[in-house]
Design an enzyme around this catalytic site. Structure first.
Site, PDB file in Angstrom:
ATOM      1  N   ASP B  51       0.821  -1.275   0.236  1.00  0.00           N
ATOM      2  CA  ASP B  51       0.148  -0.068   0.069  1.00  0.00           C
ATOM      3  C   ASP B  51       1.006   1.175  -0.181  1.00  0.00           C
ATOM      4  O   ASP B  51       2.011   1.335  -0.087  1.00  0.00           O
ATOM      5  CB  ASP B  51      -0.869   0.093   1.257  1.00  0.00           C
ATOM      6  CG  ASP B  51      -1.999  -1.025   1.045  1.00  0.00           C
ATOM      7  OD1 ASP B  51      -2.571  -1.029  -0.021  1.00  0.00           O
ATOM      8  OD2 ASP B  51      -2.539  -1.196   2.078  1.00  0.00           O
ATOM      9  N   TYR B 110       6.214 -10.223   6.989  1.00  0.00           N
ATOM     10  CA  TYR B 110       6.101  -8.608   6.994  1.00  0.00           C
ATOM     11  C   TYR B 110       6.430  -8.182   8.517  1.00  0.00           C
ATOM     12  O   TYR B 110       6.215  -9.113   9.386  1.00  0.00           O
ATOM     13  CB  TYR B 110       4.527  -8.269   7.066  1.00  0.00           C
ATOM     14  CG  TYR B 110       4.087  -7.911   5.651  1.00  0.00           C
ATOM     15  CD1 TYR B 110       4.054  -6.854   4.879  1.00  0.00           C
ATOM     16  CD2 TYR B 110       3.257  -9.022   5.015  1.00  0.00           C
ATOM     17  CE1 TYR B 110       3.592  -6.526   3.508  1.00  0.00           C
ATOM     18  CE2 TYR B 110       2.796  -8.674   3.560  1.00  0.00           C
ATOM     19  CZ  TYR B 110       2.876  -7.573   2.968  1.00  0.00           C
ATOM     20  OH  TYR B 110       2.730  -7.317   1.458  1.00  0.00           O
TER      21      TYR B 110
END
Lengths: 245, 245
Positions: B51, B110
Site C-alpha cells: 500500500d 511482514y
C-alpha cells in the site's frame, strides 16, 4: 533560568546546526518554535555545530529565560508539537546558571556508518554512506586504534579551517559490523576539528580498500599533512551520538 | 526470458506498489527505468501489492523480454544507476518461463514496527509508528500466538475489500523488542488480506494498552467482525521483509 535540552534530528534537510543567512539550520527552527511557544526570543547554545546533512541523536543545547510558564518536564512533548518531524526534543531539565553545553562537555561520541554491500538499501540511505567495494574490516579495526591518544590532528582537519590548536584527545576509536552490512566507526574524544570524523572515516576506508596499511596511520598523523589522509566522507553517514558532562 | 528481480524500496514517497492513474507508484518508476534501459516496454509482476507508504526490503518482481542485451548479474547495478535513491534492485536472476512471483510465493514475512518511547526519534520516524503510551510487551507477545494457524481473517480485512476467500494460514506471529525502543511485530503467512497486517498490529497495540486481553483474540477472529479488531495502523511502520519460494 538555564534550560538544558537534548535534541535528536535528521540533518538531511538542513544546512547544519548553526543559524545561517541563506539556508535553513536546525538552530533557527528550534529557536523560532521555542520562542513562539514561550512568547519571547531565546538564543540556543549547543554542544557542537554539526555540519550540513549531519544527524544527531543527542545534541545538547541550553537557553536562558527569566521565567518558565510551562513545567520543565512537559517541555519535550510540548515543543515537539510545534517542531517538524525531523527534529525532536528528547529531554529537558533545569541546569546551573553557569552551564554551557559546549564548554562543559567532557567528551563527545560520533558514529560514522558505511553501508558495505553490492547494492544500496533505500531505508538506510539517509544515515549511511554506500560503499560497494570489498572492505577489509579487520584492517580497519586495527587502524582505528592508532587514532587513540593525545595527538595533533592537523592532517585530519579540513583545509581552510582557522582553528589554532589542532591537538585533540581521542579516548576511543573502534570499527565494528552492525546488522544490514553496516560498518560503524565509533569515535569518542574531548573535541573534534572541522570535518575530523569524516576525514578519519575516509582514511579508515582507504585502509579497508588496501590503499594504505594500518601502521601508516601513525605517520599520517605525525606528518600533519592533510593530503596524506583520506578523503572527506559525505555527511549523511555521520551522527552525533552522545555528549558527556 | 523471464527475469526475476528482488527490489527494496522506501515507500514514503509513493502511492504503493501498483501503477495508478493519478499518483506515482513504485511499479511505474521501475517499469519506466527498465524499459528505458532495455529500449522496449516491459510489464512487472510482483509478489505483493504494498500500500501507499509501505516499505519493502525484498519485493520480488518478474518481467519477460525476448532477449537481454545486458549480462543478468550486472542488471542490479545498472538499473540502480537509473533509479531514484528510494528504490534499489538487490538481485537479478533468470527464472523458469512459468515463474510468477505472486502465484509461486509459498509465504511472505511482514514486519510492523512501533517506536515506543516518550519522544519520537527523527531517524526512525519514516519506518515506524510512534506510540508514547506504556505498552505491556509480554501481553502483546502472548496475544500474537493466537493468530497462528489457519483462520478466517474476515475481522482483520479492511471493510470494502471485495475478496471472496478470507481464509489465510499464519505460520508465525511474534512480538519482540529491538534496539531504540522499537517493538517489532513479525508475521509470516501464506497470504494477507487488504490491511490485514496493519489491523493485526492495531489489535496487538490494544492488547499492549490493556484495552483487550490476549485471550480475547480467538473470539475476535471467530466473530469475523471488523469492528471488534483494533484500528488500522499507519503505513510507515510496515515493511515487506521476505517472500519465500
Amino acid at each position: 533560568l538555564n534550560i538544558h535540552l537534548t535534541v535528536a534530528y535528521d540533518g538531511t534537510g538542513y544546512a547544519g546546526w548553526q543559524r545561517q543567512d541563506n539556508a535553513l539550520a536546525v538552530q533557527q527552527v528550534l529557536e523560532e518554535k521555542i520562542a513562539y511557544l514561550l512568547k519571547r526570543p531565546i538564543e540556543l547554545k549547543a554542544a557542537g555545530r554539526t555540519d550540513a546533512g549531519v544527524h544527531a541523536l543527542n545534541q545538547h543545547v541550553a537557553f536562558t529565560v527569566e521565567d518558565m510558564p510551562i513545567p520543565i518536564e512537559k517541555l519535550p512533548q510540548i515543543i515537539n508539537g510545534y517542531l517538524p518531524a525531523d527534529i525532536a526534543v528528547q529531554t529537558a531539565e533545569l541546569a546551573d546558571d553557569s552551564f554551557n553545553p559546549r564548554f562543559a562537555a567532557k567528551y563527545k561520541i560520533y558514529e560514522y556508518k558505511i553501508h558495505n554491500a553490492k547494492t544500496p538499501l533505500p531505508n538506510i540511505r539517509r544515515y549511511s554512506a554506500f560503499v560497494p567495494n570489498d572492505l577489509k574490516l579487520d584492517k580497519m579495526a586495527e587502524a582505528a586504534a592508532f587514532f587513540v591518544g593525545r595527538h595533533d590532528f592537523k592532517a585530519f582537519c579540513a583545509t581552510g579551517s582557522v582553528v589554532k590548536d589542532t591537538v585533540r584527545h581521542i579516548f576511543l576509536c573502534r570499527v565494528f559490523l552492525m546488522a544490514d552490512n553496516l560498518i560503524c566507526i565509533q569515535i569518542k574524544g574531548n573535541g573534534f576539528l572541522y570535518n575530523m570524523v569524516r576525514i578519519i572515516a575516509g582514511t579508515l576506508l582507504y585502509v579497508g580498500l588496501d590503499k594504505i596499511e594500518p601502521a601508516d596511520i601513525a605517520g599520517i598523523i605525525s606528518s600533519k599533512d592533510r593530503t596524506r589522509a583520506g578523503k572527506t566522507m559525505p555527511p549523511e553517514g555521520l551522527t552525533l551520538v552522545e555528549v558527556g558532562y
